[in-house]
Design an enzyme around this catalytic site. Sequence first.
Site, PDB file in Angstrom:
ATOM      1  N   LYS A  86       0.854  -1.198   0.000  1.00 25.73           N
ATOM      2  CA  LYS A  86       0.000   0.000   0.000  1.00 25.73           C
ATOM      3  C   LYS A  86       0.887   1.245   0.000  1.00 25.73           C
ATOM      4  O   LYS A  86       1.886   1.304   0.715  1.00 25.73           O
ATOM      5  CB  LYS A  86      -0.908  -0.018   1.229  1.00 25.73           C
ATOM      6  CG  LYS A  86      -2.011   1.042   1.208  1.00 25.73           C
ATOM      7  CD  LYS A  86      -2.912   0.924   2.435  1.00 25.73           C
ATOM      8  CE  LYS A  86      -4.018   1.971   2.447  1.00 25.73           C
ATOM      9  NZ  LYS A  86      -4.847   1.891   3.679  1.00 25.73           N
TER      10      LYS A  86
ATOM     11  N   SER B 236      -9.720   2.383   2.652  1.00 29.67           N
ATOM     12  CA  SER B 236      -8.825   3.048   1.734  1.00 29.67           C
ATOM     13  C   SER B 236      -7.921   2.099   0.948  1.00 29.67           C
ATOM     14  O   SER B 236      -7.406   2.456  -0.101  1.00 29.67           O
ATOM     15  CB  SER B 236      -7.947   4.012   2.518  1.00 29.67           C
ATOM     16  OG  SER B 236      -7.103   3.310   3.417  1.00 29.67           O
TER      17      SER B 236
ATOM     18  N   SER C  25      -9.849   0.129   6.932  1.00 26.67           N
ATOM     19  CA  SER C  25      -9.246   0.193   5.594  1.00 26.67           C
ATOM     20  C   SER C  25      -8.553  -1.087   5.136  1.00 26.67           C
ATOM     21  O   SER C  25      -8.177  -1.194   3.968  1.00 26.67           O
ATOM     22  CB  SER C  25      -8.251   1.348   5.511  1.00 26.67           C
ATOM     23  OG  SER C  25      -8.942   2.568   5.489  1.00 26.67           O
TER      24      SER C  25
END
Lengths: 103, 487, 497
Positions: free
Chosen positions: B76, B151, B175
């Site tokens: 990420k 996210s 997330s």
Amino acid sequence: MPEAGRPTIGREEVAHLARLSRLALDDSELDRLAGQLDVILGAVAQISEVSAADVPPTSHAVPLENVTRPDVVMPSLTPAQALSGAPSEEDGRFRVPRILDEE
Amino acid sequence: MSDLTRLTAAETASAIASREVSAVEVAQAHLDRIAKVDGQVHAFLHVDAEGALAQARRVDDGELSGPLAGVPLALKDVLCQQDIPTTVGSKILEGWRPPYDATVTARLKAAGVVILGKTNMDEFAMGSSTEHSAYGPTHNPWDLTRIPGGSGGGSSAALASYQAPLAIGTDTGGSIRQPASVTGTVGVKPTYGGVSRYGLVAFSSSLDQAGPCARTVLDAALLHEVIAGYDPRDSTSINQPVPPVVAAARSGEVKGLRIGVVKELTGDGYEEGVQQRFDEAVAILQSLGAIVTEVSCPHFSYALTAYYLIAPSEASSNLARFDAVRYGLRVGDDGERSLEEVTALTRGQGFGAEVKRRIILGTYALSSGYYDAYYGQAQKVRTLITRDFQKAWESVDVLVAPTCPTVAFPLGAKLEDPLAMYKQDICSIPSNLYGGPAASFPAGLSEGLPVGLQVMAPTLREDLLYQVGAALERALPAAVPPLAWEN
Amino acid sequence: MTAIPYAEALAEFEPVIGLETHVELGTASKMFCGCATEFGAEPNTQTCPVCLGLPGALPVVNETAIESTIRIGLALHCDIATWCRFARKNYFYPDMPKNFQTSQYDEPLCTDGYLDVQVKGETVRIPIERVHLEEDTGKSLHVGGATGRIHGASHSLVDYNRAGIPLVEIVTKPVTGTGAMPAEVAKAYVTELRDVLRGLGVSDVKMEQGSMRCDVNVSLNKPGQEWGTRSETKNVNSLRSVERAVRSEVERQAYVLREGGRIVQETRHFHEDTGMSTSGRSKEEATDYRNFPEPDLVPIAPDVAWVASLRAALPEAPSVRRRKLVEELGLSENDSEAMVNAGVLDVVLATVAAGASAAEARNWWLGHLAQSANAAGVDAPDLPITPAQVAEVAALVASGSLNAGLARQVVDGVLAGEGSPAEVVAARGLAIVKDEGALSAAVEAAIAADPGAAQKVRDGKVAAVGALVGSVMKATRGQADAGMARALLLEKLGVSE
């Protein structure tokens, strides 16, 4: 303190908060944000329903204490690495536009 | 070997270790897969083919070894990787290459994991759809017109589209778990302090936690073991052994396990299909010998509210460092404007709408005169939520709830309604406020879209999560995305 | 500048003063990271992701900084917190990499102490509000403006070497009852505080390098009335300036008040060159710092037994050492107070420890060295001469190798960077001339030049030889052994004592 019930937030207050958080917002953004924040604050005002007068606040999820490091020098970045992301530099320093306020 | 991208991480590692296949071949297969499908999915913001192949060669040369050596991973874009662009999904950090590795990144490298690239995310991890990325949304591989969650939608979509068998996510309010839920993958938020936050670009420091994402429970556990554990660079890191997650994932035993269904996390706003799959999953666990009861956690109803005061408050402070001085974007420096103006312009243009919304909200909640009513009160509610968990642990071993009230919604559906978007995290937030671990495991489909079961456990009892996840995984048919869009 | 003379102002108004002193701790590494803290390093060479505020970096507390802060608190008779947290103070400034300062807001490590100081033979107790720990900022160089000031600069250049150095803030409570001597009390307090800190070994407390900095609060009120509005003067960076800053602010405020004006609550900036302050940012548009507990750091809960052991191991307070000076070294109370005020207590003791007599050490540090320091605009202990070197010069005088005048020349040479006393003596050829052959020519010349004086001596007025000795000394540029010159003169003139 917000009044009981539902706080409201206006464009002026958003403009003040934007100055505090150093965000340049144009007029349409200010209007839109004021509307949205008003709705969001209306929703989060629910928090005041909880009776928590005697409850201690939690600032840290896991209760640790006294986490320290010994006073030992570790290698720093090279100046080139330190300055590698700088939008502007001069003589090994970060160059910034003229500063208005003296702190 | 047939399709290397369809293997699990465990299978891949074993094939590389036994020299059935080289790490370079595995890396190349995934890079090819990315080249083929990511134009449609948009899971990656940056692909580091050169670095990935170089790391794979080191594994093949025997320089690096371990249970996941040679296995590709999608990182990420909120975690720093030295000399590799790290944007956090924001324009304000476009082009920034950190001069250092996050602890998670360093541990992955040392374990021989092959980092393919950086995945898309909502800007500064603020969002539940990846639509708040400054670089365009990611598409859900189950249905490209729908969101992959957020996210960490880039990480979940990379897994579900077989672009990587492993990914790293971060979870501040859901997330990791919500993207796992809506893509039919596994996502684990470890105990706060269980995985180092050093090098994780902060959104909300007291809530942020990095964790493993994978397509199988065992793969997630293997990755968990690589990244977890004490780090002296993170003052909030817990100096205790990592729970035995791999053993738990291999066991999958739930006989006698006391499972509490959270009474408050159901009802209005929960889609019927989601509720059905959830109920079925609980019934399966019961049939496997778990003891199921209903548990009330009365303050969970206030979790979302507390979260939307605490997280923006901390974010408003964490994001102050983006000021056009040391790194990142600088706008409007014409030699006339003052630094104050340049900083304000840069932040005004460099941050997206959602980030600005939360900075303003957080600034408001911390202001003198409002602090006690908002931030202070939210921290008290945080205490009450923790007490709800602690009380629950007196009668049950784990709590369960849907991970998310809905399946993946269409792109754009909630973009203009921040409150509706925030409600995606209604089930996941309590664990962030409490600090204990929680995970989302696939629990079947509703109208062809994945549903997730969330398991929550006491702090440092991640092993319980993996036990439940493994049990469910064995009992349910694998959820395989049809990928009909692929030509 | 319009002002009322200090004494006159204080005859009319009562002063209330307050002092906030920032002290950089002398730790090897920074407050929250392992970067070195050397003064004067090349810009941005002592920086890392943490002290540059790079995204993702996290702080970890330096344990020695905690220990030093507690020791300071103990030396100032404070209560030590059993549990406290760091907080973030949020405001934008380019010197501050995260745009928040990690500090202690409402949970300081040490609270409620005091420090006794001697002023004009009186003991004044200065109440201490708090001692807390925070981090220093970086430093900006302002380019293109006049004299490096921020106003008129075209741009600025930032160096973060200093950012994150542990900084202790020591805040007094409002100090009342200083009557006619608020400026003297302020100076005595900062002086005493500096000696305490130096004695603890927690900081090099060099005001000229900025490792100790003061903000001075002053307000005036009419006797019997409420306290007046205060101003806060920043950048007060020498002991002398502490006194000057209070003095000039008393004089300024008295004028404003007498003219019927109103004191504005404001920040003023002190200028070392003029000894005056100018108005800065008005505090009426006060920033909202939005303090909240620092989530990246966990609470500090000093162990009670540990604090007790730190307390037991504290060094003697300067006041105790001062008493020792008086009692053991035979110096007068006046001398010891003068030494404290000049900040030379430690160097005097060190000079004595290096072998000089108490009287010699006193004379040097309160005399010639004090004058030299004054001329150079620095504090005497910061002069480029060590106590050991002073003792070395004193020993040369005692052994008769130097006289007082030559000794001053040697010291001046050391101060000028010409080397050690021995090196200066050798390089300047400053040893006393004891060689009879070398002296006799000067003696002959002195007699020839002043036959009147010579005759007086021959006539039995031995005291008249003084003038002749003087001309011998002058002719030898002070290097003659005066006793030997005198003896030679008397011998030549046929007089015996």
